[in-house]
Design an enzyme around this catalytic site. Structure first.
Site, PDB file in Angstrom:
ATOM      1  N   CYS A 123       3.093  -7.018   2.523  1.00 52.15           N
ATOM      2  CA  CYS A 123       1.751  -7.309   3.122  1.00 52.15           C
ATOM      3  C   CYS A 123       0.796  -7.423   1.747  1.00 52.15           C
ATOM      4  O   CYS A 123       1.039  -6.868   0.872  1.00 52.15           O
ATOM      5  CB  CYS A 123       1.517  -5.860   3.625  1.00 52.15           C
ATOM      6  SG  CYS A 123      -0.214  -5.708   4.198  1.00 52.15           S
TER       7      CYS A 123
ATOM      8  N   HIS B 275      -4.726  -1.005   6.786  1.00 56.04           N
ATOM      9  CA  HIS B 275      -3.436  -1.622   6.676  1.00 56.04           C
ATOM     10  C   HIS B 275      -2.832  -2.179   8.133  1.00 56.04           C
ATOM     11  O   HIS B 275      -2.524  -3.235   8.368  1.00 56.04           O
ATOM     12  CB  HIS B 275      -2.193  -0.873   6.176  1.00 56.04           C
ATOM     13  CG  HIS B 275      -1.011  -1.311   6.189  1.00 56.04           C
ATOM     14  ND1 HIS B 275      -0.397  -2.332   5.554  1.00 56.04           N
ATOM     15  CD2 HIS B 275      -0.206  -1.144   7.237  1.00 56.04           C
ATOM     16  CE1 HIS B 275       0.897  -2.635   6.050  1.00 56.04           C
ATOM     17  NE2 HIS B 275       0.925  -1.916   7.108  1.00 56.04           N
TER      18      HIS B 275
HETATM   19 ZN   LIG Z   1      -0.888  -3.520   3.935  1.00 58.80          ZN
END
Ligand SMILES: [Zn+2]
Length: 362
Positions: free
Chosen positions: A299, A330
């Protein structure tokens, strides 16, 4: 207003033009019922690349009140968000005992959860609120059948939904604002089909599958989508309300939906569950106590680039607000990025392959 760019089986990629934004579809909207996505600033949302959010017209008419937002020159300026804002009507509030009183042919009888005051929300009234808010897209007032209701009650709800849809069109005065119709039908495929056909015969800018993802088995959700999707116009966006897990989103896009909203990613974040490219991660688990890796190595979000699992776990254990913010950031980034990957895959004609691989990993 809506342009289809690419399709692969039922999956579609396109562009939806609204007053504030050219939205690439399929897209996901975080929920900002009271003009805030919990723990995120509008600047965070824009930095993540969120193209649209959804707020609630009825709730905003109660607090802060429509005149306050009118004075601020509309919802965008009031909350300082520059991309698209959808506003829901209040029909979904039927699911909440704190709001719902009863329904009649005139509209929804709702109560304010803030002071208990009762209101009759009619199509005319909700359109006045939507128009004044100046959101990019308004959802019609609908009567959402609950799964515990009998077929007769569902039939009545569909009838009212159709009547109110026509009235909403009549009272829709803000022509810069898109108006989305909602088809209902409970868990009856024939009623779903009938409702999709009727709503599609009206002049709406987009079409929604209403009353799904409210506790029915997932198999039923897709059965109802399949019953309606073929009756919605191909050249208009299709909105599946209330869906938000990574697997559900990818499956619903595969079934032909373009637009989504759900509190699922933000609620999960607040309850320690983070989405990753390898599946769910429960950040409070003891195994992350001294884990200095990012939440998801694949990510690229600000949180994964700057903080460790151990740090976020510590913040969540200590109930520090920053922990909630990092987890929410997130999860929203993850879902938004998933939508981006899906759009690319559809355009490259590799969506089915992407879907298969993604679902295998999570
Ligand atoms: Zn993330």
């Amino acid at each position: 207003m809506f342009k289809l760019i690419s399709t692969e089986d039922y999956a579609r990629a396109g562009i939806l033009k609204t007053a504030h934004c050219k939205i690439e579809t399929p897209f996901f909207m975080p929920v900002a019922t009271k003009t805030a996505v919990k723990y995120l600033d509008p600047k965070d949302l824009e930095k993540i690349g969120i193209q649209a959010i959804i707020s609630n017209a009825f709730v905003l008419s109660l607090r802060p009140g429509i005149n306050v937002i009118k004075k601020a020159d509309g919802i965008h300026k009031f909350m300082n968000f520059h991309n698209a804002i959808f506003t829901d009507s209040g029909g979904f509030q039927k699911i909440k005992d704190s709001f719902y009183v009863k329904s009649s042919d005139k509209g929804l009888h709702l109560r304010s959860p803030f002071d208990g005051k009762k209101y009759l929300l009619t199509p005319k009234e909700i359109m006045k609120i939507h128009n004044t808010l100046s959101s990019d897209a308004a959802m019609v007032l609908d009567e959402m059948p609950l799964h515990k209701q009998s077929r007769k009650q569902v039939e009545l709800a569909v009838k009212r939904t159709h009547k109110w849809a026509q009235e909403c069109i009549k009272y829709h005065k803000n022509k810069k604002q898109l108006l989305f119709g909602i088809a209902q039908g409970g868990l009856y495929p024939d009623l779903r089909e009938k409702s999709a056909k009727f709503i599609s015969s009206l002049q709406f800018d987009g079409f929604a599958f209403g009353g799904l993802a409210i506790g029915e088995p997932e198999k039923q959700t897709y059965k109802m989508i399949n019953a309606q999707v073929k009756h919605f116009p191909k050249d208009k966006p299709r909105y599946l309300m209330g869906i938000g897990s990574p697997a559900q989103l990818i499956n619903a896009i595969g079934a032909g939906a373009d637009c989504f909203d759900s509190t699922f990613p933000t609620q999960n974040a607040r309850h320690n569950t983070l989405f990753t490219s390898q599946g769910k991660l429960v950040i409070k688990n003891a195994k992350y106590k001294s884990d200095l890796k990012p939440v998801d190595k694949n990510c690229n979000c600000y949180i994964c680039k700057n903080y460790t699992r151990a740090h976020i776990r510590h913040l969540m254990k200590m109930q520090e607000p920053n922990g909630l913010k990092y987890c929410t950031y997130h999860n929203i980034y993850f879902i938004n990025n998933l939508m981006k990957q899906i759009r690319t895959a559809i355009k490259e004609n590799s969506f089915n392959q992407f879907k298969k691989e993604f679902l295998k990993k999570i």
